[in-house]
Scaffold this motif. Structure first.
Motif, PDB file in Angstrom:
ATOM      1  N   TYR A   1       0.865  -1.174   0.000  1.00 13.43           N
ATOM      2  CA  TYR A   1       0.000   0.000   0.000  1.00 13.43           C
ATOM      3  C   TYR A   1       0.908   1.233   0.000  1.00 13.43           C
ATOM      4  O   TYR A   1       1.809   1.346   0.835  1.00 13.43           O
ATOM      5  CB  TYR A   1      -0.889   0.028   1.235  1.00 13.43           C
TER       6      TYR A   1
ATOM      7  N   PRO B   1      -1.777   5.092   3.704  1.00 11.03           N
ATOM      8  CA  PRO B   1      -2.922   4.591   4.472  1.00 11.03           C
ATOM      9  C   PRO B   1      -4.199   5.268   3.982  1.00 11.03           C
ATOM     10  O   PRO B   1      -4.152   6.396   3.469  1.00 11.03           O
ATOM     11  CB  PRO B   1      -2.581   5.011   5.907  1.00 11.03           C
TER      12      PRO B   1
ATOM     13  N   GLN C   1      -3.006   0.424  13.802  1.00  8.04           N
ATOM     14  CA  GLN C   1      -3.217  -0.973  13.448  1.00  8.04           C
ATOM     15  C   GLN C   1      -2.569  -1.882  14.487  1.00  8.04           C
ATOM     16  O   GLN C   1      -1.472  -1.613  14.954  1.00  8.04           O
ATOM     17  CB  GLN C   1      -2.635  -1.291  12.063  1.00  8.04           C
TER      18      GLN C   1
ATOM     19  N   VAL D   1       6.007  -7.759   7.798  1.00  4.27           N
ATOM     20  CA  VAL D   1       5.381  -6.447   7.662  1.00  4.27           C
ATOM     21  C   VAL D   1       6.476  -5.392   7.596  1.00  4.27           C
ATOM     22  O   VAL D   1       7.395  -5.384   8.421  1.00  4.27           O
ATOM     23  CB  VAL D   1       4.443  -6.138   8.851  1.00  4.27           C
ATOM     24  N   THR D   2       6.374  -4.505   6.609  1.00  2.00           N
ATOM     25  CA  THR D   2       7.306  -3.384   6.489  1.00  2.00           C
ATOM     26  C   THR D   2       6.515  -2.089   6.628  1.00  2.00           C
ATOM     27  O   THR D   2       5.532  -1.873   5.913  1.00  2.00           O
ATOM     28  CB  THR D   2       8.029  -3.400   5.140  1.00  2.00           C
ATOM     29  N   ALA D   3       6.945  -1.235   7.556  1.00  2.00           N
ATOM     30  CA  ALA D   3       6.292   0.055   7.776  1.00  2.00           C
ATOM     31  C   ALA D   3       7.334   1.031   8.285  1.00  2.00           C
ATOM     32  O   ALA D   3       8.177   0.673   9.108  1.00  2.00           O
ATOM     33  CB  ALA D   3       5.140  -0.074   8.766  1.00  2.00           C
ATOM     34  N   GLN D   4       7.275   2.266   7.800  1.00  2.00           N
ATOM     35  CA  GLN D   4       8.216   3.307   8.201  1.00  2.00           C
ATOM     36  C   GLN D   4       9.659   2.825   8.043  1.00  2.00           C
ATOM     37  O   GLN D   4      10.505   3.038   8.911  1.00  2.00           O
ATOM     38  CB  GLN D   4       7.932   3.758   9.637  1.00  2.00           C
TER      39      GLN D   4
ATOM     40  N   LEU E   1       1.206  -0.449  15.370  1.00  2.00           N
ATOM     41  CA  LEU E   1       1.851   0.664  14.691  1.00  2.00           C
ATOM     42  C   LEU E   1       0.829   1.711  14.290  1.00  2.00           C
ATOM     43  O   LEU E   1      -0.367   1.435  14.187  1.00  2.00           O
ATOM     44  CB  LEU E   1       2.614   0.187  13.458  1.00  2.00           C
TER      45      LEU E   1
ATOM     46  N   VAL F   1       0.105   4.207  11.123  1.00  2.00           N
ATOM     47  CA  VAL F   1       0.460   4.188   9.705  1.00  2.00           C
ATOM     48  C   VAL F   1       0.391   5.596   9.126  1.00  2.00           C
ATOM     49  O   VAL F   1      -0.665   6.228   9.110  1.00  2.00           O
ATOM     50  CB  VAL F   1      -0.480   3.246   8.916  1.00  2.00           C
TER      51      VAL F   1
ATOM     52  N   THR G   1       3.118   0.763   3.423  1.00  2.00           N
ATOM     53  CA  THR G   1       3.234  -0.480   4.187  1.00  2.00           C
ATOM     54  C   THR G   1       3.248  -1.656   3.210  1.00  2.00           C
ATOM     55  O   THR G   1       2.750  -1.552   2.085  1.00  2.00           O
ATOM     56  CB  THR G   1       2.067  -0.670   5.181  1.00  2.00           C
ATOM     57  N   ARG G   2       3.818  -2.758   3.678  1.00  2.00           N
ATOM     58  CA  ARG G   2       3.909  -3.947   2.834  1.00  2.00           C
ATOM     59  C   ARG G   2       3.662  -5.178   3.692  1.00  2.00           C
ATOM     60  O   ARG G   2       4.198  -5.294   4.797  1.00  2.00           O
ATOM     61  CB  ARG G   2       5.293  -4.022   2.188  1.00  2.00           C
ATOM     62  N   PHE G   3       2.833  -6.087   3.181  1.00  5.47           N
ATOM     63  CA  PHE G   3       2.540  -7.351   3.848  1.00  5.47           C
ATOM     64  C   PHE G   3       3.016  -8.485   2.931  1.00  5.47           C
ATOM     65  O   PHE G   3       2.600  -8.551   1.766  1.00  5.47           O
ATOM     66  CB  PHE G   3       1.042  -7.501   4.102  1.00  5.47           C
TER      67      PHE G   3
END
Length: 211
Positions: free
Chosen positions: A148, A151, A158, A169-172, A186, A188, A192-194
């Motif tokens: 994504y 957000p 989340q 999960v990858t965020a920030q 976290l 958002v 982000t990546r799942f």
């Protein structure tokens, strides 16, 4: 679900279908209701397809086909449109259902699939557009990777609780590898990546809280 199309790229038209059947006969009911709601939201704002394409980064042709239910929008596309319209995905999907009820049995919970990414999303919470929190079950097949770019609502909170399998999960710009039982919290603000690294599918609960 009907065929999907990548964000910002128009794909080939689907088959005409069996003789004697009209285009309306081939429409997926969920896609048809979702497409109609997307068209309503755009019309309420007085936007042309070009206006929405500029705001969302999704091509005009893809937006047009989604509104006519010629394609099933991908999760990434819906995420962008939710951001433009100021809704979470659950809120948008709840708007194409009937009157919200306080109790939804498992068999009646809305299930939405993105075949392009191998993502299955179950809306566990009874739908209600006015509530701030919602519970979602997500499933990814081995190797599935869904990203994504933003957000739907900036600062969305989340809680990601893995029930079965492994989830990355990858965020920030930080990566997290979650095993069964692990929970990541976290806020958002950006991409982000799942990712499901396998070898088994992953199933996780996602608690979403509006800021």
């Amino acid at each position: 679900m009907r065929g999907t199309e990548d964000v910002g790229r128009a794909g080939p038209a689907g088959p005409a279908g069996p003789p004697g059947r009209t285009a309306d006969d081939l429409l997926d009911p969920v896609d048809a209701r979702l497409g109609a709601r997307l068209a309503e939201l755009r019309a309420e704002r007085g936007w042309s397809l070009g206006d929405l394409a500029e705001r969302s980064g999704v091509s005009r042709s893809t937006l047009s086909r989604a509104e006519r239910a010629e394609i099933s929008p991908t999760a990434a596309m819906l995420n962008r449109l939710c951001g433009v319209y100021g809704r979470t995905m659950s809120q948008l999907l709840s708007e194409v259902e009937g009157e919200p009820a306080p109790l939804v049995r498992a068999a009646d919970q809305t299930v939405w699939e993105d075949p392009a990414s191998g993502f299955v999303r179950r809306s566990v919470s009874p739908p209600h557009p006015g509530l701030r929190g919602e519970l979602v079950e997500g499933r990814l097949v081995p190797g599935a990777d869904i990203a994504y770019d933003r957000p739907p609502v900036a600062g969305l909170e989340q809680h990601i609780w893995v029930l079965d399998g492994t989830l990355e999960v990858t965020a920030q710009q930080a990566g997290h590898r979650l095993a069964a039982g692990d929970c990541l919290r976290l806020r958002v603000w950006g991409p982000t990546r799942f990712h499901c690294p396998g070898p088994d599918a992953v199933r996780y609960a996602l608690l979403v809280v509006l800021p």
